[in-house]
Motif scaffolding. Structure first.
Motif, PDB file in Angstrom:
ATOM      1  N   GLY A  72       0.835  -1.189   0.000  1.00 60.08           N
ATOM      2  CA  GLY A  72       0.000   0.000   0.000  1.00 60.08           C
ATOM      3  C   GLY A  72       0.868   1.235   0.000  1.00 60.08           C
ATOM      4  O   GLY A  72       1.926   1.247   0.622  1.00 60.08           O
ATOM      5  N   PRO A  73       0.443   2.262  -0.693  1.00 58.86           N
ATOM      6  CA  PRO A  73       1.241   3.493  -0.719  1.00 58.86           C
ATOM      7  C   PRO A  73       1.168   4.208   0.617  1.00 58.86           C
ATOM      8  O   PRO A  73       0.248   3.970   1.407  1.00 58.86           O
ATOM      9  CB  PRO A  73       0.571   4.318  -1.817  1.00 58.86           C
ATOM     10  N   PRO A  74       2.124   5.104   0.872  1.00 62.25           N
ATOM     11  CA  PRO A  74       2.062   5.892   2.107  1.00 62.25           C
ATOM     12  C   PRO A  74       0.773   6.697   2.172  1.00 62.25           C
ATOM     13  O   PRO A  74       0.201   7.057   1.148  1.00 62.25           O
ATOM     14  CB  PRO A  74       3.270   6.824   2.005  1.00 62.25           C
ATOM     15  N   GLY A  75       0.334   6.957   3.369  1.00 60.28           N
ATOM     16  CA  GLY A  75      -0.876   7.748   3.556  1.00 60.28           C
ATOM     17  C   GLY A  75      -0.582   9.233   3.576  1.00 60.28           C
ATOM     18  O   GLY A  75       0.517   9.673   3.232  1.00 60.28           O
ATOM     19  N   LEU A  76      -1.565   9.999   3.980  1.00 57.09           N
ATOM     20  CA  LEU A  76      -1.420  11.446   4.047  1.00 57.09           C
ATOM     21  C   LEU A  76      -0.732  11.842   5.345  1.00 57.09           C
ATOM     22  O   LEU A  76      -0.886  11.182   6.365  1.00 57.09           O
ATOM     23  CB  LEU A  76      -2.792  12.116   4.009  1.00 57.09           C
ATOM     24  N   ASP A  81      -2.238  14.270  16.473  1.00 54.37           N
ATOM     25  CA  ASP A  81      -3.408  13.858  17.254  1.00 54.37           C
ATOM     26  C   ASP A  81      -4.315  12.889  16.495  1.00 54.37           C
ATOM     27  O   ASP A  81      -5.322  12.429  17.017  1.00 54.37           O
ATOM     28  CB  ASP A  81      -4.209  15.076  17.725  1.00 54.37           C
ATOM     29  N   GLY A  82      -3.955  12.555  15.248  1.00 56.38           N
ATOM     30  CA  GLY A  82      -4.748  11.604  14.478  1.00 56.38           C
ATOM     31  C   GLY A  82      -5.809  12.240  13.607  1.00 56.38           C
ATOM     32  O   GLY A  82      -6.550  11.546  12.926  1.00 56.38           O
ATOM     33  N   ALA A  92      -8.478  16.852   7.360  1.00 58.98           N
ATOM     34  CA  ALA A  92      -7.213  16.634   6.668  1.00 58.98           C
ATOM     35  C   ALA A  92      -6.601  17.983   6.329  1.00 58.98           C
ATOM     36  O   ALA A  92      -7.309  18.971   6.108  1.00 58.98           O
ATOM     37  CB  ALA A  92      -7.430  15.832   5.390  1.00 58.98           C
ATOM     38  N   ILE A  93      -5.287  18.023   6.281  1.00 61.94           N
ATOM     39  CA  ILE A  93      -4.572  19.225   5.886  1.00 61.94           C
ATOM     40  C   ILE A  93      -4.690  19.329   4.364  1.00 61.94           C
ATOM     41  O   ILE A  93      -4.342  18.386   3.643  1.00 61.94           O
ATOM     42  CB  ILE A  93      -3.105  19.144   6.333  1.00 61.94           C
TER      43      ILE A  93
END
Length: 113
Positions: A72-76, A81-82, A92-93
């Motif tokens: 799986g590719p890396p996430g964001l 703090d999750g 999400a940023i």
């Protein structure tokens, strides 16, 4: 491991459910890893590619059980703090979403040739 750490003969550890086959990490095939590292250096300079096990829902464990490696590719990137993951305040940023989208797009193109 739990029995060894607890080290109390009065205690026992028993698995109460079967969630499927045991997870087996796939080999770090250079055909998979090298494109991901190359693009990681472009989008996230200085950040190393670190293999990890996904704790979320994935069919990878069942594919691995029949000999099909799953990656799986890396996430964001997000706040430590999750980001309220799966909560009413999940967020999400914005920059992370766009950068992650571009990384994934280029990664798929690299794998597709």
């Amino acid at each position: 491991t739990l029995e060894r750490v607890i080290a109390d003969p009065r205690m026992t550890v028993k698995q109460v459910d079967d969630r499927g086959p045991a997870a087996v990490p796939p080999p770090l095939d250079p055909k998979i890893v090298q494109p991901a590292e190359r693009l990681l250096a472009r989008y996230y300079p200085g950040v190393p590619l670190a293999p990890m096990m996904s704790t979320g829902a994935t069919d990878g464990i069942y594919l691995e059980a029949i000999g099909i490696p799953s990656y799986g590719p890396p996430g964001l990137y997000g706040d430590p703090d999750g980001n309220g993951t799966h909560g009413l305040n999940e967020r999400a940023i914005v920059k992370a979403v766009y950068t992650g989208r571009d990384y994934l797009y280029d990664l798929v193109k690299a794998y597709a040739g």
